[in-house]
Design a protein around this motif. Structure first.
Motif, PDB file in Angstrom:
ATOM      1  N   LEU A 257     -53.181 -23.366 -40.156  1.00  9.10           N
ATOM      2  CA  LEU A 257     -52.512 -23.803 -38.940  1.00  9.10           C
ATOM      3  C   LEU A 257     -52.077 -25.267 -39.064  1.00  9.10           C
ATOM      4  O   LEU A 257     -50.937 -25.619 -38.741  1.00  9.10           O
ATOM      5  N   ALA A 258     -52.979 -26.098 -39.554  1.00  9.93           N
ATOM      6  CA  ALA A 258     -52.682 -27.524 -39.706  1.00  9.93           C
ATOM      7  C   ALA A 258     -51.532 -27.732 -40.680  1.00  9.93           C
ATOM      8  O   ALA A 258     -50.619 -28.528 -40.421  1.00  9.93           O
TER       9      ALA A 258
ATOM     10  N   LEU B 156     -56.894 -13.139 -39.311  1.00  7.13           N
ATOM     11  CA  LEU B 156     -55.951 -12.885 -38.212  1.00  7.13           C
ATOM     12  C   LEU B 156     -56.594 -13.238 -36.871  1.00  7.13           C
ATOM     13  O   LEU B 156     -55.984 -13.900 -36.029  1.00  7.13           O
ATOM     14  N   PHE B 157     -57.808 -12.777 -36.697  1.00  8.21           N
ATOM     15  CA  PHE B 157     -58.544 -13.001 -35.459  1.00  8.21           C
ATOM     16  C   PHE B 157     -58.731 -14.500 -35.213  1.00  8.21           C
ATOM     17  O   PHE B 157     -58.464 -15.015 -34.122  1.00  8.21           O
ATOM     18  N   ALA B 158     -59.145 -15.210 -36.259  1.00  9.81           N
ATOM     19  CA  ALA B 158     -59.384 -16.644 -36.144  1.00  9.81           C
ATOM     20  C   ALA B 158     -58.077 -17.390 -35.861  1.00  9.81           C
ATOM     21  O   ALA B 158     -58.029 -18.311 -35.036  1.00  9.81           O
ATOM     22  N   PHE B 159     -57.010 -16.972 -36.559  1.00 14.57           N
ATOM     23  CA  PHE B 159     -55.704 -17.605 -36.380  1.00 14.57           C
ATOM     24  C   PHE B 159     -55.226 -17.441 -34.939  1.00 14.57           C
ATOM     25  O   PHE B 159     -54.784 -18.393 -34.299  1.00 14.57           O
ATOM     26  N   ASP B 160     -55.329 -16.207 -34.428  1.00 16.72           N
ATOM     27  CA  ASP B 160     -54.878 -15.930 -33.068  1.00 16.72           C
ATOM     28  C   ASP B 160     -55.689 -16.688 -32.030  1.00 16.72           C
ATOM     29  O   ASP B 160     -55.168 -17.110 -31.008  1.00 16.72           O
ATOM     30  N   ALA B 161     -56.980 -16.850 -32.305  1.00 13.90           N
ATOM     31  CA  ALA B 161     -57.842 -17.548 -31.369  1.00 13.90           C
ATOM     32  C   ALA B 161     -57.535 -19.039 -31.325  1.00 13.90           C
ATOM     33  O   ALA B 161     -57.716 -19.700 -30.311  1.00 13.90           O
ATOM     34  N   MET B 162     -57.019 -19.562 -32.450  1.00 13.03           N
ATOM     35  CA  MET B 162     -56.841 -21.007 -32.569  1.00 13.03           C
ATOM     36  C   MET B 162     -55.442 -21.498 -32.245  1.00 13.03           C
ATOM     37  O   MET B 162     -55.246 -22.659 -31.938  1.00 13.03           O
ATOM     38  N   LYS B 163     -54.462 -20.591 -32.339  1.00 17.22           N
ATOM     39  CA  LYS B 163     -53.072 -21.036 -32.272  1.00 17.22           C
ATOM     40  C   LYS B 163     -52.591 -21.423 -30.870  1.00 17.22           C
ATOM     41  O   LYS B 163     -51.632 -22.168 -30.725  1.00 17.22           O
ATOM     42  N   SER B 164     -53.293 -20.943 -29.831  1.00 17.52           N
ATOM     43  CA  SER B 164     -52.765 -21.038 -28.472  1.00 17.52           C
ATOM     44  C   SER B 164     -52.397 -22.445 -28.014  1.00 17.52           C
ATOM     45  O   SER B 164     -51.429 -22.615 -27.291  1.00 17.52           O
ATOM     46  N   ASP B 165     -53.159 -23.444 -28.424  1.00 14.28           N
ATOM     47  CA  ASP B 165     -52.872 -24.804 -27.961  1.00 14.28           C
ATOM     48  C   ASP B 165     -51.936 -25.577 -28.884  1.00 14.28           C
ATOM     49  O   ASP B 165     -51.792 -26.786 -28.753  1.00 14.28           O
ATOM     50  N   THR B 166     -51.309 -24.888 -29.819  1.00 11.72           N
ATOM     51  CA  THR B 166     -50.463 -25.574 -30.789  1.00 11.72           C
ATOM     52  C   THR B 166     -49.010 -25.109 -30.673  1.00 11.72           C
ATOM     53  O   THR B 166     -48.709 -24.190 -29.903  1.00 11.72           O
ATOM     54  N   ILE B 167     -48.128 -25.721 -31.482  1.00 13.57           N
ATOM     55  CA  ILE B 167     -46.729 -25.293 -31.487  1.00 13.57           C
ATOM     56  C   ILE B 167     -46.582 -23.944 -32.179  1.00 13.57           C
ATOM     57  O   ILE B 167     -45.498 -23.391 -32.249  1.00 13.57           O
ATOM     58  N   ALA B 168     -47.685 -23.407 -32.680  1.00 13.90           N
ATOM     59  CA  ALA B 168     -47.675 -22.080 -33.293  1.00 13.90           C
ATOM     60  C   ALA B 168     -48.223 -21.038 -32.317  1.00 13.90           C
ATOM     61  O   ALA B 168     -48.621 -19.955 -32.702  1.00 13.90           O
ATOM     62  N   GLY B 169     -48.223 -21.392 -31.032  1.00 19.96           N
ATOM     63  CA  GLY B 169     -48.810 -20.535 -30.009  1.00 19.96           C
ATOM     64  C   GLY B 169     -48.304 -19.112 -29.995  1.00 19.96           C
ATOM     65  O   GLY B 169     -49.028 -18.180 -29.639  1.00 19.96           O
ATOM     66  N   ALA B 170     -47.020 -18.921 -30.376  1.00 17.55           N
ATOM     67  CA  ALA B 170     -46.453 -17.570 -30.368  1.00 17.55           C
ATOM     68  C   ALA B 170     -46.247 -17.042 -31.783  1.00 17.55           C
ATOM     69  O   ALA B 170     -45.571 -16.045 -31.994  1.00 17.55           O
ATOM     70  N   ALA B 171     -46.828 -17.743 -32.730  1.00 19.97           N
ATOM     71  CA  ALA B 171     -46.581 -17.384 -34.127  1.00 19.97           C
ATOM     72  C   ALA B 171     -47.322 -16.125 -34.553  1.00 19.97           C
ATOM     73  O   ALA B 171     -48.428 -15.851 -34.098  1.00 19.97           O
ATOM     74  N   VAL B 172     -46.665 -15.385 -35.425  1.00 22.30           N
ATOM     75  CA  VAL B 172     -47.277 -14.196 -36.007  1.00 22.30           C
ATOM     76  C   VAL B 172     -47.772 -14.562 -37.405  1.00 22.30           C
ATOM     77  O   VAL B 172     -47.065 -15.229 -38.156  1.00 22.30           O
ATOM     78  N   LEU B 173     -48.956 -14.147 -37.721  1.00 18.06           N
ATOM     79  CA  LEU B 173     -49.471 -14.359 -39.071  1.00 18.06           C
ATOM     80  C   LEU B 173     -49.247 -13.084 -39.874  1.00 18.06           C
ATOM     81  O   LEU B 173     -49.739 -12.019 -39.523  1.00 18.06           O
ATOM     82  N   ASP B 174     -48.446 -13.221 -40.915  1.00 21.27           N
ATOM     83  CA  ASP B 174     -48.098 -12.068 -41.732  1.00 21.27           C
ATOM     84  C   ASP B 174     -48.843 -12.163 -43.064  1.00 21.27           C
ATOM     85  O   ASP B 174     -48.624 -13.087 -43.838  1.00 21.27           O
ATOM     86  N   ILE B 175     -49.731 -11.221 -43.291  1.00 24.68           N
ATOM     87  CA  ILE B 175     -50.589 -11.300 -44.471  1.00 24.68           C
ATOM     88  C   ILE B 175     -50.208 -10.286 -45.534  1.00 24.68           C
ATOM     89  O   ILE B 175     -50.111  -9.091 -45.258  1.00 24.68           O
ATOM     90  N   GLU B 176     -49.959 -10.779 -46.718  1.00 25.51           N
ATOM     91  CA  GLU B 176     -49.719  -9.885 -47.844  1.00 25.51           C
ATOM     92  C   GLU B 176     -50.914  -9.962 -48.770  1.00 25.51           C
ATOM     93  O   GLU B 176     -51.309 -11.042 -49.216  1.00 25.51           O
ATOM     94  N   GLU B 177     -51.502  -8.818 -49.063  1.00 27.55           N
ATOM     95  CA  GLU B 177     -52.660  -8.826 -49.950  1.00 27.55           C
ATOM     96  C   GLU B 177     -52.232  -8.653 -51.401  1.00 27.55           C
ATOM     97  O   GLU B 177     -51.436  -7.785 -51.721  1.00 27.55           O
ATOM     98  N   VAL B 178     -52.770  -9.499 -52.246  1.00 24.75           N
ATOM     99  CA  VAL B 178     -52.435  -9.450 -53.660  1.00 24.75           C
ATOM    100  C   VAL B 178     -53.596  -8.839 -54.428  1.00 24.75           C
ATOM    101  O   VAL B 178     -54.723  -9.319 -54.327  1.00 24.75           O
ATOM    102  N   PRO B 179     -53.349  -7.756 -55.164  1.00 22.19           N
ATOM    103  CA  PRO B 179     -54.449  -7.143 -55.910  1.00 22.19           C
ATOM    104  C   PRO B 179     -54.954  -8.046 -57.036  1.00 22.19           C
ATOM    105  O   PRO B 179     -54.228  -8.932 -57.505  1.00 22.19           O
ATOM    106  N   LEU B 180     -56.167  -7.793 -57.419  1.00 17.47           N
ATOM    107  CA  LEU B 180     -56.770  -8.531 -58.523  1.00 17.47           C
ATOM    108  C   LEU B 180     -56.178  -8.015 -59.835  1.00 17.47           C
ATOM    109  O   LEU B 180     -56.194  -6.829 -60.113  1.00 17.47           O
ATOM    110  N   ALA B 181     -55.598  -8.927 -60.604  1.00 17.72           N
ATOM    111  CA  ALA B 181     -54.982  -8.524 -61.865  1.00 17.72           C
ATOM    112  C   ALA B 181     -55.342  -9.510 -62.957  1.00 17.72           C
ATOM    113  O   ALA B 181     -55.590 -10.683 -62.701  1.00 17.72           O
TER     114      ALA B 181
END
Ligand code: ZN
Length: 114
Positions: free
Chosen positions: A11-12, A45-70
């Motif tokens: 977020l920072a 995701l949960f932590a991000f959503d809980a923290m974003k409300s008081d910031t300029i990212a208040g309406a931001a969506v966190l899009d997570i792409e998982e990278v397999p171990l290679a």
């Protein structure tokens, strides 16, 4: 829970980048998480959503792409990819000398700002 401090860091960084480029609102933060990074996407995701409300990212969506171990085995020289979050030996030859190529990253790949 270390996802909280990771979400805080993300977020920072996002807020900083956004302000630096002169924008005032974050719409979307895209990140890549390696399966071997030890980070749980749901918890993040949960932590991000809980923290974003008081910031300029208040309406931001966190899009997570998982990278397999290679990685590449140093014994049989073959590449491998696994859905596991850790690896003790090469899936091809059981050798324990291998090099991890991806799966440990945690990077912001894209920011959508306005
Ligand atoms: Zn091998």
């Amino acid at each position: 829970m270390h996802e909280v401090s990771i979400a805080e860091g993300l977020l920072a960084t996002a807020v900083n980048e956004c302000k630096k480029s002169g924008y005032g609102r974050i719409e979307k933060v895209s990140i890549k998480i390696g399966k071997a990074s030890g980070v749980m996407p749901e918890a993040l995701l949960f932590a991000f959503d809980a923290m974003k409300s008081d910031t300029i990212a208040g309406a931001a969506v966190l899009d997570i792409e998982e990278v397999p171990l290679a990685g590449t085995c140093l014994t049989c020289k073959k590449d491998f990819e696994t859905e596991e979050s850790y690896l003790l030996c090469c899936p091809h030859c059981d050798s324990s000398s291998f090099k991890i190529i991806s799966g440990r990253e945690l990077d912001i790949t894209e920011l959508e700002v306005f």
